[in-house]
Design an enzyme around this catalytic site. Sequence first.
Site, mmCIF file in Angstrom:
data_model
loop_
_atom_site.group_PDB
_atom_site.id
_atom_site.type_symbol
_atom_site.label_atom_id
_atom_site.label_comp_id
_atom_site.label_asym_id
_atom_site.label_seq_id
_atom_site.Cartn_x
_atom_site.Cartn_y
_atom_site.Cartn_z
ATOM 1 N N GLU A 1 -14.824 -31.903 -52.612
ATOM 2 C CA GLU A 1 -15.490 -32.106 -51.322
ATOM 3 C C GLU A 1 -16.953 -32.468 -51.547
ATOM 4 O OE1 GLU A 1 -14.884 -28.964 -48.518
ATOM 5 O OE2 GLU A 1 -12.703 -29.146 -48.592
ATOM 6 N N ALA B 1 -13.341 -25.337 -38.213
ATOM 7 C CA ALA B 1 -14.076 -24.316 -37.466
ATOM 8 C C ALA B 1 -15.266 -24.870 -36.702
ATOM 9 C CB ALA B 1 -14.566 -23.222 -38.417
ATOM 10 N N HIS C 1 -13.121 -31.135 -43.333
ATOM 11 C CA HIS C 1 -13.454 -29.705 -43.347
ATOM 12 C C HIS C 1 -14.159 -29.310 -42.046
ATOM 13 C CE1 HIS C 1 -14.114 -26.211 -46.386
ATOM 14 N NE2 HIS C 1 -13.899 -25.746 -45.154
ATOM 15 N N ALA D 1 -6.869 -23.826 -45.694
ATOM 16 C CA ALA D 1 -7.398 -22.727 -46.501
ATOM 17 C C ALA D 1 -8.518 -23.231 -47.392
ATOM 18 C CB ALA D 1 -6.278 -22.096 -47.317
ATOM 19 N N ARG D 2 -8.179 -23.608 -48.601
ATOM 20 C CA ARG D 2 -9.080 -24.223 -49.560
ATOM 21 C C ARG D 2 -8.278 -25.235 -50.356
ATOM 22 N NH1 ARG D 2 -12.621 -22.541 -46.952
ATOM 23 N NH2 ARG D 2 -14.487 -21.365 -47.573
#
Length: 344
Positions: free
Chosen positions: A282, A304, A301, A252-253
Amino acid sequence: MNTPQCRNVPAAGAPLHVLFGQPRFSGEIGWDAVTAHWPSDLAARTTVEAVEHHALTERLTGGGRQPDVVVPVVSALTAPALRCSTFGLVQQFGVGVDAIDVEAATAAGVWVANMPGLNAPHVAEHALALLLALAKRLPEAADGFAPGRWGSPGARSLRGSRAVVVGTGAVGGATARLLAAFGVDLVGVRRRPEAEPPVPGMRTYGVGELHAALRGADVVVLAATPVSGAPPLLDAAALGVLAPGALVVNVARGAVLDEAAAFAALRTGHLGGLGLDVFTREPYPADGPLRQHPRVVATAHTAALTSGYFADAARQLGEAVARHVAGRPPLHPVNSPRPVTSLG
């Protein structure tokens, strides 16, 4: 109905300049290939520029050529950069807009838009990859070839485990559907527990019932959108109600997980493993403790960042740019900017 007008809509047929806030994607895909997925006439008049994620504000405030569209990706887009620039559209190359000052953009007459749901199947696959790597202890697999270690390390099965997906929107729903195939006892946590669950028969709890949902959980996948300024959903107390040896995956975050509490639970053995694609800070430092721990599987990260997602998002970006130059609002706006009559 009057459509809100953003500033600096390029003239029809004029050259276009699109600025990305991160120069690299991965492997064979890169920002210079974005326009390959656009209509040829739009691609032919578009110049793509990419800067390091930490340099976006400096680039926009430095007095150089102004872009028509900004795609921040993982970069912060601050009020100063928005105030002293002339672009009219911020189009995120994905979902997250938490690093964009949306309020400042609205006041400056700048549209902010994202791509909801587009990354869901890719991030869900990644969540399962992290989870399976932990359950099967893949980072330790090479130990089994050492003398006297053949057949180790022992792994665990997901079948029959209590698996909780926190946040069952597009990403969480896709993750839940993949998890269902493993024969888990599937539980969801969502803001509207009365809504139809993403998997038939899946039990759902409200956010206020988080601890009840997590109690005794063997697996937790975090896919919830963080609330700005709110404490982490999975804090020390929430971690404490999980089953001993539970596996936690966060796609998610970073803000939804208390990293210090999770690391402490790893040290005591209460957590059996952490799968992390997102972090509170990050880029996460290469020598950071969460990256070095033997029971942590960490990625930068990249959930995606697949070739399929890149192509889909590039096409949607082309559609967004085409709508912008035609003076039309974005398909997926997250704000509604007021008209701007002066850039002074």
